[in-house]
Design an enzyme around this catalytic site. Structure first.
Site, PDB file in Angstrom:
ATOM      1  N   ARG A  64       0.852  -1.185   0.000  1.00 32.76           N
ATOM      2  CA  ARG A  64       0.000   0.000   0.000  1.00 32.76           C
ATOM      3  C   ARG A  64       0.891   1.240   0.000  1.00 32.76           C
ATOM      4  NH1 ARG A  64      -3.596  -2.650  -1.561  1.00 32.76           N
ATOM      5  NH2 ARG A  64      -5.641  -3.010  -0.620  1.00 32.76           N
ATOM      6  N   HIS A 100      -1.705   0.728  -9.765  1.00 37.19           N
ATOM      7  CA  HIS A 100      -2.330  -0.190  -8.803  1.00 37.19           C
ATOM      8  C   HIS A 100      -3.008  -1.367  -9.532  1.00 37.19           C
ATOM      9  CE1 HIS A 100      -4.170  -0.541  -4.526  1.00 37.19           C
ATOM     10  NE2 HIS A 100      -4.115  -1.742  -5.101  1.00 37.19           N
TER      11      HIS A 100
HETATM   12  P1  NDP Z   1      -1.784 -11.751   4.597  1.00 38.34           P
HETATM   13  O1  NDP Z   1      -2.604 -11.277   5.721  1.00 38.34           O
HETATM   14  O2  NDP Z   1      -1.934 -13.160   4.127  1.00 38.34           O
HETATM   15  O3  NDP Z   1      -0.226 -11.563   4.944  1.00 38.34           O
HETATM   16  C1  NDP Z   1       0.277 -10.420   5.572  1.00 38.34           C
HETATM   17  C2  NDP Z   1       1.721 -10.672   5.969  1.00 38.34           C
HETATM   18  O4  NDP Z   1       2.269  -9.451   6.480  1.00 38.34           O
HETATM   19  C3  NDP Z   1       1.887 -11.725   7.068  1.00 38.34           C
HETATM   20  O5  NDP Z   1       3.006 -12.527   6.817  1.00 38.34           O
HETATM   21  C4  NDP Z   1       2.107 -10.874   8.335  1.00 38.34           C
HETATM   22  O6  NDP Z   1       2.878 -11.503   9.330  1.00 38.34           O
HETATM   23  C5  NDP Z   1       2.876  -9.704   7.741  1.00 38.34           C
HETATM   24  N1  NDP Z   1       2.786  -8.521   8.594  1.00 38.34           N
HETATM   25  C6  NDP Z   1       1.698  -7.768   8.888  1.00 38.34           C
HETATM   26  N2  NDP Z   1       2.016  -6.761   9.719  1.00 38.34           N
HETATM   27  C7  NDP Z   1       3.343  -6.881   9.954  1.00 38.34           C
HETATM   28  C8  NDP Z   1       4.274  -6.149  10.736  1.00 38.34           C
HETATM   29  N3  NDP Z   1       3.892  -5.067  11.451  1.00 38.34           N
HETATM   30  N4  NDP Z   1       5.554  -6.562  10.759  1.00 38.34           N
HETATM   31  C9  NDP Z   1       5.935  -7.654  10.058  1.00 38.34           C
HETATM   32  N5  NDP Z   1       5.118  -8.392   9.282  1.00 38.34           N
HETATM   33  C10 NDP Z   1       3.835  -8.004   9.245  1.00 38.34           C
HETATM   34  O7  NDP Z   1      -2.043 -10.727   3.404  1.00 38.34           O
HETATM   35  P2  NDP Z   1      -1.930 -10.978   1.836  1.00 38.34           P
HETATM   36  O8  NDP Z   1      -0.630 -11.639   1.550  1.00 38.34           O
HETATM   37  O9  NDP Z   1      -3.168 -11.637   1.332  1.00 38.34           O
HETATM   38  O10 NDP Z   1      -1.953  -9.473   1.269  1.00 38.34           O
HETATM   39  C11 NDP Z   1      -0.960  -8.544   1.652  1.00 38.34           C
HETATM   40  C12 NDP Z   1      -1.290  -7.150   1.141  1.00 38.34           C
HETATM   41  O11 NDP Z   1      -1.019  -7.049  -0.252  1.00 38.34           O
HETATM   42  C13 NDP Z   1      -2.741  -6.706   1.245  1.00 38.34           C
HETATM   43  O12 NDP Z   1      -3.090  -6.335   2.558  1.00 38.34           O
HETATM   44  C14 NDP Z   1      -2.772  -5.534   0.284  1.00 38.34           C
HETATM   45  O13 NDP Z   1      -2.422  -4.345   0.963  1.00 38.34           O
HETATM   46  C15 NDP Z   1      -1.685  -5.876  -0.737  1.00 38.34           C
HETATM   47  N6  NDP Z   1      -2.258  -6.164  -2.054  1.00 38.34           N
HETATM   48  C16 NDP Z   1      -1.924  -5.346  -3.108  1.00 38.34           C
HETATM   49  C17 NDP Z   1      -2.433  -5.592  -4.367  1.00 38.34           C
HETATM   50  C18 NDP Z   1      -2.031  -4.756  -5.521  1.00 38.34           C
HETATM   51  O14 NDP Z   1      -2.572  -4.911  -6.621  1.00 38.34           O
HETATM   52  N7  NDP Z   1      -1.061  -3.874  -5.362  1.00 38.34           N
HETATM   53  C19 NDP Z   1      -3.336  -6.717  -4.627  1.00 38.34           C
HETATM   54  C20 NDP Z   1      -3.607  -7.519  -3.472  1.00 38.34           C
HETATM   55  C21 NDP Z   1      -3.087  -7.233  -2.235  1.00 38.34           C
HETATM   56  P3  NDP Z   1       2.314 -12.818  10.125  1.00 38.34           P
HETATM   57  O15 NDP Z   1       2.318 -13.915   9.088  1.00 38.34           O
HETATM   58  O16 NDP Z   1       3.279 -13.066  11.176  1.00 38.34           O
HETATM   59  O17 NDP Z   1       0.941 -12.451  10.593  1.00 38.34           O
HETATM   60  C1  OXD Z   2      -6.229  -5.712  -2.960  1.00 42.68           C
HETATM   61  C2  OXD Z   2      -5.832  -4.747  -3.995  1.00 42.68           C
HETATM   62  O1  OXD Z   2      -6.058  -5.437  -1.775  1.00 42.68           O
HETATM   63  O2  OXD Z   2      -6.203  -4.946  -5.176  1.00 42.68           O
HETATM   64  O3  OXD Z   2      -6.725  -6.794  -3.330  1.00 42.68           O
HETATM   65  O4  OXD Z   2      -5.128  -3.792  -3.704  1.00 42.68           O
END
Ligand code: NDP
Ligand code: OXD
Length: 309
Positions: free
Chosen positions: A224, A272
């Site tokens: 993000r 995006h």
């Molecule tokens: P998940 O919830 O599956 O994974 C999030 C990961 O981030 C976990 O490994 C978590 O750790 C880690 N995490 C969260 N907070 C912290 C922190 N403070 N310090 C260290 N590690 C942290 O999410 P997804 O993989 O499904 O998606 C991730 C993000 O990708 C979404 O929230 C979105 O913002 C972004 N996204 C962007 C898109 C785009 O087109 N640009 C499309 C889709 C998603 P732990 O495993 O220990 O909980």
């Molecule tokens: C998502 C995105 O969070 O598209 O899925 O950014």
């Protein structure tokens, strides 16, 4: 039961078709034509207006159209007792892994330099670096980061990840928590940010983080926008400490016309689109989840609103 549907681009037709194919009796209400708010039991939404979801007194579950739920968590009036489910579907995961692989390879194989050379009609070879000597670091080893990490290992990169809790993914060095952050950055030649947006991850990529990366590192920002302090990134690029960046997400979207990123010679800008939710997988996920819920089973992929993801 009625399902409220709201997306930000015109996805209505394809989603309606798939939802009704999967659940022919579904009472689908497309925002803002919602009818009686008392009928709405489920919501499948992207960026609903703040305060909107609290106006449905019989709401039982909220499904995010995307993986990120920051567009919901930022609503101060989000109903506290209604579970929020993030999107997990194979098309979104595969799309993100493709984008990460493409971008890692772009930086790994010096494509920014070759594109600049081509504009100058310059024929010059740059020594190739084997993938196993290129250290890729993935911030966030969840559904998306974990899949991308696995694919990068398959391409023989030296892959590490950083997450909240330790992970055990084949071939991926795991760093976690505050103590693991700087050592993780120190060994990331190509840094991929795939973190959710939370108060902890806001501004996480700042001057201090960039300084901890090896000289000549590249950033791929697909989590993000507010995770990156944009002035600090520009300074790190302009000083030459960072070699390049691929930016898919920005603090302000659409990226303003006067942003210096648009024509920065070491930056690739995309709007995006790193990955998109695909209607069929998403609708299957939502309908299956609703059926489970109605049968008294727990919903899958409910987020912890206290953690913010
Ligand atoms: P998940 O919830 O599956 O994974 C999030 C990961 O981030 C976990 O490994 C978590 O750790 C880690 N995490 C969260 N907070 C912290 C922190 N403070 N310090 C260290 N590690 C942290 O999410 P997804 O993989 O499904 O998606 C991730 C993000 O990708 C979404 O929230 C979105 O913002 C972004 N996204 C962007 C898109 C785009 O087109 N640009 C499309 C889709 C998603 P732990 O495993 O220990 O909980
Ligand atoms: C998502 C995105 O969070 O598209 O899925 O950014």
């Amino acid at each position: 039961m009625a399902l409220l549907f709201k997306s930000d681009i015109d996805r209505g037709d394809s989603w309606r078709r798939v939802l009704l194919e999967l659940e022919p009796g579904l009472d689908l209400r497309e925002w803002p034509e919602i009818g009686d708010p008392n009928d709405i039991e489920y919501a499948l939404v992207w960026k609903p207006p703040q305060g909107e979801l609290k106006t449905y007194p019989n709401l039982r579950a909220i499904f995010s159209l995307g993986a990120g739920i920051d567009h919901l968590a930022s609503d101060p009036e989000l109903p506290k007792d209604v579970p929020v489910v993030r999107m997990v579907e194979p098309g979104l995961t595969a799309g993100m892994t493709e984008f990460v692989i493409m971008s890692v390879l772009y930086h790994h194989r010096f494509m920014l330099d070759y594109a600049a050379q081509a504009r100058a009609r310059q024929w010059r070879e740059i020594d190739q670096v084997p993938a196993w000597e290129r250290r890729v670091g993935i911030m966030g080893l969840g559904v998306l980061g974990g899949d991308a990490a696995e694919a990068l290992v398959g391409l023989r990169f030296d892959v590490a990840g950083w997450s909240g809790s330790p992970k055990n993914l084949p071939g991926v060095t795991s760093f976690h928590g505050a103590d693991g952050f700087l050592p993780f950055l120190n060994r990331s030649d190509i840094l991929v940010c795939l973190l959710p947006l939370t108060p902890e991850t806001t501004d996480i990529l700042d001057a201090r983080a960039f300084a901890a990366l090896p000289k000549g590192a590249a950033l791929i920002s697909v989590g993000r926008g507010p995770q990156v302090v944009e002035e600090d990134l520009l300074a790190a690029l302009d000083s030459g400490h960072l070699d390049g960046a691929t930016l898919d997400v920005f603090r302000e979207e659409p990226l303003p016309a006067d942003s210096p990123f648009w024509d920065h010679p070491r930056v690739v800008v995309v709007p995006h689109v790193a990955s998109m939710t695909i209607a069929r997988g998403a609708c299957e996920f939502v309908i299956d989840n609703i059926r489970r819920f109605e049968a008294g089973q727990p919903l899958r992929h409910v987020v912890d609103l206290d953690k913010g993801y």
